[in-house]
Design a protein around this motif. Structure first.
Motif, PDB file in Angstrom:
ATOM      1  N   VAL A  68      59.396  17.594   5.787  1.00  0.00           N
ATOM      2  CA  VAL A  68      58.753  17.196   4.533  1.00  0.00           C
ATOM      3  C   VAL A  68      59.631  16.191   3.799  1.00  0.00           C
ATOM      4  N   LEU A  69      60.938  16.420   3.789  1.00  0.00           N
ATOM      5  CA  LEU A  69      61.862  15.487   3.143  1.00  0.00           C
ATOM      6  C   LEU A  69      61.784  14.101   3.795  1.00  0.00           C
ATOM      7  N   ILE A  70      61.770  14.071   5.115  1.00  0.00           N
ATOM      8  CA  ILE A  70      61.633  12.786   5.811  1.00  0.00           C
ATOM      9  C   ILE A  70      60.308  12.133   5.450  1.00  0.00           C
ATOM     10  N   GLY A  71      59.257  12.954   5.406  1.00  0.00           N
ATOM     11  CA  GLY A  71      57.927  12.431   5.088  1.00  0.00           C
ATOM     12  C   GLY A  71      57.847  11.828   3.704  1.00  0.00           C
ATOM     13  N   VAL A  72      58.428  12.498   2.710  1.00  0.00           N
ATOM     14  CA  VAL A  72      58.323  11.978   1.340  1.00  0.00           C
ATOM     15  C   VAL A  72      59.182  10.732   1.163  1.00  0.00           C
ATOM     16  N   LEU A  73      60.305  10.640   1.897  1.00  0.00           N
ATOM     17  CA  LEU A  73      61.113   9.419   1.831  1.00  0.00           C
ATOM     18  C   LEU A  73      60.346   8.233   2.413  1.00  0.00           C
ATOM     19  N   ILE A  74      59.664   8.456   3.524  1.00  0.00           N
ATOM     20  CA  ILE A  74      58.840   7.399   4.115  1.00  0.00           C
ATOM     21  C   ILE A  74      57.696   7.043   3.174  1.00  0.00           C
ATOM     22  N   ALA A  75      57.097   8.066   2.547  1.00  0.00           N
ATOM     23  CA  ALA A  75      56.012   7.814   1.594  1.00  0.00           C
ATOM     24  C   ALA A  75      56.507   6.979   0.415  1.00  0.00           C
TER      25      ALA A  75
ATOM     26  N   PHE B 228      55.356   8.061  16.479  1.00  0.00           N
ATOM     27  CA  PHE B 228      55.978   8.319  15.180  1.00  0.00           C
ATOM     28  C   PHE B 228      56.376   9.790  15.109  1.00  0.00           C
ATOM     29  N   PRO B 229      57.671  10.118  15.131  1.00  0.00           N
ATOM     30  CA  PRO B 229      58.090  11.527  15.104  1.00  0.00           C
ATOM     31  C   PRO B 229      57.900  12.152  13.721  1.00  0.00           C
ATOM     32  N   ALA B 230      56.931  13.025  13.602  1.00  0.00           N
ATOM     33  CA  ALA B 230      56.656  13.714  12.336  1.00  0.00           C
ATOM     34  C   ALA B 230      55.962  15.027  12.647  1.00  0.00           C
ATOM     35  N   CYS B 231      56.155  16.014  11.788  1.00  0.00           N
ATOM     36  CA  CYS B 231      55.443  17.278  11.971  1.00  0.00           C
ATOM     37  C   CYS B 231      54.188  17.255  11.102  1.00  0.00           C
TER      38      CYS B 231
ATOM     39  N   ILE C  14      52.769  11.063   3.865  1.00  0.00           N
ATOM     40  CA  ILE C  14      52.727   9.695   4.393  1.00  0.00           C
ATOM     41  C   ILE C  14      51.289   9.196   4.450  1.00  0.00           C
ATOM     42  N   VAL C  15      50.394  10.038   4.949  1.00  0.00           N
ATOM     43  CA  VAL C  15      48.979   9.647   5.065  1.00  0.00           C
ATOM     44  C   VAL C  15      48.376   9.415   3.694  1.00  0.00           C
ATOM     45  N   ARG C  16      48.746  10.240   2.714  1.00  0.00           N
ATOM     46  CA  ARG C  16      48.223  10.029   1.361  1.00  0.00           C
ATOM     47  C   ARG C  16      48.602   8.642   0.847  1.00  0.00           C
TER      48      ARG C  16
ATOM     49  N   HIS D  63      59.622   8.266  -6.561  1.00  0.00           N
ATOM     50  CA  HIS D  63      58.374   8.619  -5.885  1.00  0.00           C
ATOM     51  C   HIS D  63      58.600   9.728  -4.859  1.00  0.00           C
ATOM     52  N   SER D  64      59.707   9.643  -4.139  1.00  0.00           N
ATOM     53  CA  SER D  64      59.991  10.656  -3.126  1.00  0.00           C
ATOM     54  C   SER D  64      60.195  12.026  -3.757  1.00  0.00           C
ATOM     55  N   ILE D  65      60.901  12.049  -4.899  1.00  0.00           N
ATOM     56  CA  ILE D  65      61.120  13.321  -5.591  1.00  0.00           C
ATOM     57  C   ILE D  65      59.789  13.891  -6.088  1.00  0.00           C
ATOM     58  N   ASP D  66      58.973  13.022  -6.707  1.00  0.00           N
ATOM     59  CA  ASP D  66      57.658  13.476  -7.182  1.00  0.00           C
ATOM     60  C   ASP D  66      56.807  13.993  -6.023  1.00  0.00           C
TER      61      ASP D  66
END
Length: 337
Positions: free
Chosen positions: A61-68, A102-105, A112-114, A212-215
């Motif tokens: 999730v942390l990786i995902g929000v950083l990418i987002a 793309f390595p993601a769970c 990311i999709v959002r 944004h990542s924190i939010d």
């Protein structure tokens, strides 16, 4: 203003949920043996499963929000228009192909999709990315290969059948939904989604990415906690034998394994080892359904999807994934006989 207040209340709820987790972890240390006499053994099992699901999912999730956050601050609508093919079918194919490398769970890919959808990526292409990312990325295929005794057959089937199923699901979704189906618009830190980002300096963009990542983490994290708790509760208190009522024959076994995949809510990087343990009990087609269905949709990421997309869309996506994965795995099993 109301929406911001609503988010604040939910964030506080998330913090309280984390406090509850810490309380569960230290509870027995505070009260000693008397706690084990008061609380049933199933409570400790619930706590263990809940914490394992959280610990397993948080890094992704942390990786995902950083990418987002990067997508939000560094990718503009003009970039999306240049990169995404105008043809619907090519856009879906591209979404599936990008997801497959793309390595993601299944949890980390939701934020990311959002952001992708909010930036203008077509919904069907985003769904293709959502489905293939956790399912057939290189890490998942390698773990599947190793879990089944360095045999490429199951890894190849997971990759091929999963990719075809994702394409079919995205095509089906494209015929039913034309808008982005987000519950709320995702506003940028320095204006709306449509505001030009080129006027903002790199350091401000970097700061904006962190904010944004924190939010995003707090927004997704509370639903991850709820989903993990529900999954842990079901695993603890729902008798496993009740799932095996449908276990007679190939179709029944496939239903059982898909049900297990949904309830267990395993990380896609590790589910192959659990799936391999069922190889002696169920046909290979049912095990394949377990490996494909779980990364596409499970209990905890369904709750996360419901927080992002409209309920009607999530229900339709859930139903289409269930039917198409079932049909694809049954078909490949019948052909392989």
């Amino acid at each position: 203003m109301t929406f911001r207040l609503y988010n604040t209340v939910l964030d506080v709820t998330a913090v309280l949920a984390f406090v509850m987790v810490a309380y569960f972890v230290t509870y027995s240390q505070w009260l000693g043996k008397s706690a084990s006499m008061i609380l049933p053994g199933s409570f400790n099992q619930l706590n263990t499963i809940f914490l394992s699901l959280i610990i397993e999912a948080i890094p992704f999730v942390l990786i995902g929000v950083l990418i987002a956050g990067c997508i939000q601050m560094f990718i503009t609508e003009e970039h999306v228009k240049r990169w995404i093919p105008q043809n619907k079918y090519r856009a879906i194919l591209m979404g599936c192909l990008v997801g497959s490398v793309f390595p993601a769970c299944e949890c980390g890919i939701v934020p990311i999709v959002r952001r992708l959808v909010a930036k203008g990526v077509p919904l069907p292409a985003s769904i293709g990315f959502l489905l293939t990312g956790p399912l057939i990325n290189p890490i998942v295929i390698l773990s599947t290969y190793m879990a089944f005794g360095n045999d490429m057959r199951m890894a190849g089937l997971r990759m091929g059948v999963g990719f075809v199923a994702a394409l079919l699901i995205a095509l089906f979704i494209s015929t039913l939904f034309k808008s982005n189906q987000l519950k709320h618009s995702v506003s940028g830190l320095y204006g709306s989604e449509g505001s030009p980002q080129t006027e903002v300096s790199f350091m401000k963009k970097l700061k904006g990415m962190c904010v944004h990542s924190i939010d995003e983490f707090f927004d997704m994290g509370k639903y991850l906690i709820i989903g993990a708790f529900v999954a842990a509760f079901v695993q603890t208190y729902v008798q496993a034998q009740s799932l095996f009522l449908f276990g007679e024959g190939l179709m029944g076994a496939t239903v059982v394994m898909m049900g297990l995949a949904f309830v267990l809510s395993l990380c896609s990087e590790a589910d192959a080892f659990i799936g391999a343990s069922f190889s002696s009990l169920f046909p290979s087609g049912a095990v394949l359904a377990f490996l494909i269905y779980g990364p596409m949709i499970d209990l905890k990421n369904t709750i996360m999807l419901l927080s992002v997309f409209k309920s009607r869309f999530v229900f339709t996506l859930f139903l289409s994934i269930t039917v198409i994965v079932f049909v694809c795995t049954i078909t490949i099993s019948m052909v392989g006989r």
